[in-house]
Design a protein around this motif. Structure first.
Motif, PDB file in Angstrom:
ATOM      1  N   SER A  32      -3.472   4.004   0.667  1.00  0.00           N
ATOM      2  CA  SER A  32      -4.297   3.467  -0.422  1.00  0.00           C
ATOM      3  C   SER A  32      -3.678   2.208  -0.997  1.00  0.00           C
ATOM      4  O   SER A  32      -2.486   1.952  -0.836  1.00  0.00           O
ATOM      5  N   GLY A  33      -4.525   1.425  -1.681  1.00  0.00           N
ATOM      6  CA  GLY A  33      -4.063   0.206  -2.328  1.00  0.00           C
ATOM      7  C   GLY A  33      -4.511  -1.070  -1.647  1.00  0.00           C
ATOM      8  O   GLY A  33      -4.018  -2.150  -1.957  1.00  0.00           O
ATOM      9  N   PHE A  34      -5.470  -0.973  -0.749  1.00  0.00           N
ATOM     10  CA  PHE A  34      -5.928  -2.168  -0.036  1.00  0.00           C
ATOM     11  C   PHE A  34      -6.599  -3.182  -0.955  1.00  0.00           C
ATOM     12  O   PHE A  34      -6.620  -4.370  -0.638  1.00  0.00           O
ATOM     13  N   ALA A  35      -7.122  -2.735  -2.083  1.00  0.00           N
ATOM     14  CA  ALA A  35      -7.780  -3.664  -3.014  1.00  0.00           C
ATOM     15  C   ALA A  35      -6.795  -4.714  -3.532  1.00  0.00           C
ATOM     16  O   ALA A  35      -7.207  -5.806  -3.924  1.00  0.00           O
ATOM     17  N   GLY A  36      -5.501  -4.408  -3.520  1.00  0.00           N
ATOM     18  CA  GLY A  36      -4.492  -5.357  -3.993  1.00  0.00           C
ATOM     19  C   GLY A  36      -4.050  -6.378  -2.955  1.00  0.00           C
ATOM     20  O   GLY A  36      -3.345  -7.334  -3.284  1.00  0.00           O
ATOM     21  N   ILE A  37      -4.458  -6.189  -1.715  1.00  0.00           N
ATOM     22  CA  ILE A  37      -4.078  -7.123  -0.645  1.00  0.00           C
ATOM     23  C   ILE A  37      -4.897  -8.403  -0.814  1.00  0.00           C
ATOM     24  O   ILE A  37      -6.089  -8.345  -1.098  1.00  0.00           O
ATOM     25  N   PRO A  38      -4.280  -9.578  -0.641  1.00  0.00           N
ATOM     26  CA  PRO A  38      -5.044 -10.824  -0.784  1.00  0.00           C
ATOM     27  C   PRO A  38      -6.320 -10.808   0.060  1.00  0.00           C
ATOM     28  O   PRO A  38      -6.322 -10.343   1.205  1.00  0.00           O
ATOM     29  N   ALA A  39      -7.381 -11.317  -0.520  1.00  0.00           N
ATOM     30  CA  ALA A  39      -8.710 -11.268   0.101  1.00  0.00           C
ATOM     31  C   ALA A  39      -8.719 -11.841   1.515  1.00  0.00           C
ATOM     32  O   ALA A  39      -9.441 -11.350   2.377  1.00  0.00           O
ATOM     33  N   GLY A  40      -7.919 -12.874   1.760  1.00  0.00           N
ATOM     34  CA  GLY A  40      -7.913 -13.528   3.058  1.00  0.00           C
ATOM     35  C   GLY A  40      -7.437 -12.659   4.205  1.00  0.00           C
ATOM     36  O   GLY A  40      -7.722 -12.960   5.364  1.00  0.00           O
ATOM     37  N   ARG A  41      -6.715 -11.601   3.917  1.00  0.00           N
ATOM     38  CA  ARG A  41      -6.240 -10.731   4.993  1.00  0.00           C
ATOM     39  C   ARG A  41      -6.558  -9.250   4.772  1.00  0.00           C
ATOM     40  O   ARG A  41      -6.228  -8.410   5.598  1.00  0.00           O
ATOM     41  N   GLU A  96      -8.871  -7.449   7.595  1.00  0.00           N
ATOM     42  CA  GLU A  96      -8.167  -7.254   8.868  1.00  0.00           C
ATOM     43  C   GLU A  96      -7.064  -6.208   8.725  1.00  0.00           C
ATOM     44  O   GLU A  96      -6.888  -5.364   9.612  1.00  0.00           O
ATOM     45  N   ALA A  97      -6.316  -6.243   7.633  1.00  0.00           N
ATOM     46  CA  ALA A  97      -5.257  -5.251   7.410  1.00  0.00           C
ATOM     47  C   ALA A  97      -5.862  -3.848   7.371  1.00  0.00           C
ATOM     48  O   ALA A  97      -5.327  -2.914   7.975  1.00  0.00           O
ATOM     49  N   PHE A  98      -6.988  -3.703   6.673  1.00  0.00           N
ATOM     50  CA  PHE A  98      -7.648  -2.402   6.593  1.00  0.00           C
ATOM     51  C   PHE A  98      -8.111  -1.949   7.978  1.00  0.00           C
ATOM     52  O   PHE A  98      -7.837  -0.820   8.404  1.00  0.00           O
ATOM     53  N   ARG A  99      -8.798  -2.820   8.690  1.00  0.00           N
ATOM     54  CA  ARG A  99      -9.325  -2.475  10.014  1.00  0.00           C
ATOM     55  C   ARG A  99      -8.206  -2.111  10.986  1.00  0.00           C
ATOM     56  O   ARG A  99      -8.279  -1.097  11.694  1.00  0.00           O
ATOM     57  N   MET A 100      -7.164  -2.918  11.015  1.00  0.00           N
ATOM     58  CA  MET A 100      -6.064  -2.668  11.944  1.00  0.00           C
ATOM     59  C   MET A 100      -5.338  -1.365  11.605  1.00  0.00           C
ATOM     60  O   MET A 100      -4.967  -0.604  12.500  1.00  0.00           O
ATOM     61  N   ASN A 101      -5.128  -1.105  10.311  1.00  0.00           N
ATOM     62  CA  ASN A 101      -4.442   0.125   9.944  1.00  0.00           C
ATOM     63  C   ASN A 101      -5.339   1.346  10.137  1.00  0.00           C
ATOM     64  O   ASN A 101      -4.853   2.409  10.520  1.00  0.00           O
ATOM     65  N   ASP A 102      -6.635   1.207   9.888  1.00  0.00           N
ATOM     66  CA  ASP A 102      -7.556   2.312  10.128  1.00  0.00           C
ATOM     67  C   ASP A 102      -7.496   2.707  11.605  1.00  0.00           C
ATOM     68  O   ASP A 102      -7.346   3.884  11.939  1.00  0.00           O
ATOM     69  N   THR A 148       0.858  -1.177   0.000  1.00  0.00           N
ATOM     70  CA  THR A 148       0.000   0.000   0.000  1.00  0.00           C
ATOM     71  C   THR A 148       0.902   1.238   0.000  1.00  0.00           C
ATOM     72  O   THR A 148       2.085   1.161   0.346  1.00  0.00           O
ATOM     73  N   LEU A 149       0.319   2.360  -0.380  1.00  0.00           N
ATOM     74  CA  LEU A 149       1.028   3.640  -0.402  1.00  0.00           C
ATOM     75  C   LEU A 149       0.527   4.492   0.754  1.00  0.00           C
ATOM     76  O   LEU A 149      -0.682   4.708   0.894  1.00  0.00           O
ATOM     77  N   VAL A 150       1.456   4.962   1.574  1.00  0.00           N
ATOM     78  CA  VAL A 150       1.153   5.846   2.698  1.00  0.00           C
ATOM     79  C   VAL A 150       1.666   7.237   2.331  1.00  0.00           C
ATOM     80  O   VAL A 150       2.839   7.401   2.002  1.00  0.00           O
ATOM     81  N   GLU A 151       0.763   8.216   2.385  1.00  0.00           N
ATOM     82  CA  GLU A 151       1.130   9.593   2.050  1.00  0.00           C
ATOM     83  C   GLU A 151       0.776  10.518   3.204  1.00  0.00           C
ATOM     84  O   GLU A 151      -0.336  10.453   3.731  1.00  0.00           O
TER      85      GLU A 151
END
Length: 157
Positions: free
Chosen positions: A114-123, A126-132, A94-97
């Motif tokens: 941005s770029g969470f759509a490219g993260i494998p569906a299985g994680r 959780e990656a989005f929620r934890m980073n949010d 992902t890109l952090v700005e």
């Protein structure tokens, strides 16, 4: 599902001071809670060890993308890449700005990951929620870092 996280905070510090807190690797490490091995340089990987209690086993990796003085600092990384022994290098990062704008005597800091759509569906979720959640905490951390530094500097003289 959203592809991006966006957070904004008004910091009671001039743009030059916020820029230093973001791009000086010692200061970044202090508020972000990572011990970095060296300074940030565009196009180069930044490596360090997380110092958050319970996450000390995690090695922090990010590749600095841009350092436009007092305007934009960005890097790519693998979000919430915390499982021991898992190689995340095949995943798109992902890109952090961090964007800085003067706002009177303060600075408006906008964080976008941005770029969470490219993260494998299985994680991805959780990656989005934890980073949010994590970015909400980190925005408060930089605010406290700047206020503490400003208070210490202000008492000297």
């Amino acid at each position: 599902m959203n592809d991006r996280i966006e957070k904004r905070i008004e910091l009671k510090a001039p743009v030059s001071r916020v820029w230093r807190a973001l791009t000086d690797h010692h200061e970044f490490g202090a508020w972000f809670r990572v011990a970095l091995s060296g300074p940030f340089e565009p196009g180069r990987e930044s490596v360090g060890h997380i110092t958050w209690p319970g996450y000390e086993h995690i090695v922090w990796h990010a590749v600095v993308q841009a350092m436009e003085p007092e305007r934009l600092f960005s890097f790519t990384w693998h979000p919430y890449a915390i499982e021991p022994g898992v190689d995340y290098s095949a995943e798109p990062p992902t890109l952090v700005e961090f964007r800085l704008e003067p706002h009177g005597d303060s600075t408006l800091l906008t964080l976008v990951e941005s770029g969470f759509a490219g993260i494998p569906a299985g994680r991805r979720a959780e990656a989005f929620r934890m980073n949010d959640d994590g970015w909400g905490i980190q925005m408060e951390n930089i605010r406290q870092h700047l206020e503490g530094t400003a208070a210490a500097v202000g008492h000297g003289g």
